[in-house]
Enzyme design. Structure first.
Site, PDB file in Angstrom:
ATOM      1  CD  GLU A  55      89.332-118.413  50.814  1.00  0.00           C
ATOM      2  OE1 GLU A  55      88.939-118.941  51.861  1.00  0.00           O
ATOM      3  OE2 GLU A  55      88.564-117.869  49.994  1.00  0.00           O
ATOM      4  CG  ASP A 111      81.575-121.526  52.099  1.00  0.00           C
ATOM      5  OD1 ASP A 111      80.453-121.853  51.644  1.00  0.00           O
ATOM      6  OD2 ASP A 111      82.275-120.637  51.573  1.00  0.00           O
ATOM      7  CG  ASP A 129      78.978-115.864  50.184  1.00  0.00           C
ATOM      8  OD1 ASP A 129      78.850-114.674  49.821  1.00  0.00           O
ATOM      9  OD2 ASP A 129      79.936-116.572  49.819  1.00  0.00           O
ATOM     10  CE  LYS A 139      82.431-113.867  50.192  1.00  0.00           C
ATOM     11  NZ  LYS A 139      82.050-114.887  49.197  1.00  0.00           N
TER      12      LYS A 139
END
Length: 432
Positions: A208, A245, A318, A343
């Site tokens: 990322e 996260d 998430d 997402k």
């Protein structure tokens, strides 16, 4: 329905994502020539309740990761169902695909086939309506630019290093607008690179775009980021806040019912001990958000975490919620978390994504629109973030075009909105 907005042709193909894996891209053309194209992202650490990405499993092609079956589903079955349908009726378009699939997790046609088509239809409809996508989806009230959560140090499943938590993020909350926030993030990113170089640590970037240095502990990752913020001329807390996260499902030992932190000498933590570990970090450092602090099935642990920190910081589900209405409503009723990560490919269609965002807002949960670790040049999520006034976006670090494309699109949207654009900074955490 005007004949002009009817779907004339749907064409899917196999393309490559940012990790060199195949993914689905879909083109939709309407009767009047209006055109929409969307490419589907894919995750590395995936929640066990996510919608199913259809992969071919043929080891002779792309190590079994090909998506020719999903492409064929779009070109044959989905095209049959949707040809002649009105692209302006997104809910109906999505419902027809869901009915044809008939499974709970989109396992028959594939969430990648359904999502690619769903987003491409919306883009073609926006083109037909002569509107940018954010305006087509969100109407006249779409004007809030999201605070970016920039993942500048990677650990966990996203990196080959000794750090347990998957992402260490910076949030430029002190900026006046998105453009300034992006600049602050880029400056901190560059100063972090020189801090790491000074410590003779690796400055290669992960999936990322964040750095993945071999640090000795989770706290060391936080400390080097704080150094970088100050080195860039900003003040932690006032200008830049931190986010984690944990992706804790990745270090949860199911058989022992313990969380094993490798970076803390393989120490084993119970849910309550891990909650205390987070509370201690939050009291010492300017952390405003923690995502997936506990395993997706550890609802008791999540309850503890929410009781202890739910009024102080943002607790994002998430893997816990997987952008799913049923999961989210369970969370709301149980008082678990106070924020949901959105997402698009976890749920697999635009209308279901928008329904999850709506439900979260009604319950005073914040929304964080997110990329996946396997991305493409597609910028749909930038538009979804603004369309829904989500207030936050998570789309990686300040390098790699698959991440930067989203930030650049937000710059264009902010410019187009002109004086009506809003950037809330710290106010985005309205429920704390």
């Amino acid at each position: 329905m005007s004949h002009n907005s009817q779907i004339q042709k749907i064409q899917a193909r196999e393309i490559i994502d940012s990790r060199g894996n195949p993914t689905v891209e879909v083109d939709v053309t309407l009767m009047d020539g209006s055109f929409g194209r969307a490419a589907v992202p894919s995750g590395a650490s995936t929640g066990e309740y996510e919608a199913v990405e259809l992969r071919d499993g043929d080891k002779q092609r792309y190590l079994g990761k090909g998506v020719l079956k999903a492409v064929e589903h779009v070109n044959v079955k989905i095209q049959e169902i949707l040809k002649g349908q009105d692209a302006l009726d997104q809910n109906r378009v999505d419902q027809l695909m869901l009915d044809a699939d008939g499974t709970k997790n989109k396992g028959k046609l594939g969430a990648n086939a359904i999502l690619g088509t769903s987003l491409a239809v919306a883009k073609a409809a926006a083109f037909h309506s002569k509107l940018p996508l954010y305006r087509y989806i969100g109407g006249n009230f779409a004007r809030e630019l999201p605070v970016p959560m920039m993942n500048i140090i990677n650990g966990g499943a996203h990196a080959d290093n000794n750090v347990d938590f998957q992402e260490f993020m910076i949030l430029p909350v002190g900026a006046k607008n998105f453009r300034e926030g992006l600049r602050m993030g880029a400056e901190v990113f560059h100063s972090l690179k020189s801090v790491l170089k000074g410590k003779k640590l690796n400055t290669a970037v992960g999936d990322e775009g964040g750095f993945a240095p071999d640090l000795t502990s989770n706290v060391e990752a936080i400390e080097v980021i704080l150094q970088a913020i100050e080195k860039a001329g900003y003040k932690p807390e006032k200008d830049v806040l931190l986010g984690l996260d944990a992706a804790s499902s990745e270090f949860y030992d199911k058989s022992k019912k313990k969380y094993v932190l490798g970076a803390e000498n393989n120490k084993e933590f119970s849910s309550a001990e891990l909650v205390d570990y987070y509370a201690n970090l939050v009291s010492k450092y300017p952390i405003i958000t923690i995502e997936d602090g506990l395993d997706e099935n550890d609802w008791e642990g999540w309850k503890l975490l929410s009781e202890k920190l739910g009024k102080k910081i943002q607790l994002v589900g998430d893997d816990l919620f997987v952008t799913n209405i049923e999961k989210l409503s369970k969370g709301i009723t149980s008082g678990v978390g106070n924020s949901i990560l959105i997402k698009v490919n976890q749920i697999g269609s635009l209308s279901e994504t928008l329904a999850s965002i709506e439900m979260a807002k009604k319950a005073k949960y914040t929304n964080v629109v997110s990329h996946r670790s396997g991305e493409t040049e597609d910028v749909t999520i930038s538009h979804i973030a603004v369309a829904t006034n989500a207030g936050q976006i998570k789309t990686g670090s300040l390098s790699r075009t698959d991440r930067i494309a989203k930030y650049n699109e937000l710059l264009r949207i902010e410019e187009e909105l002109g004086k009506s654009a809003v950037y809330k900074g710290k106010e985005t955490f309205y429920n704390l």
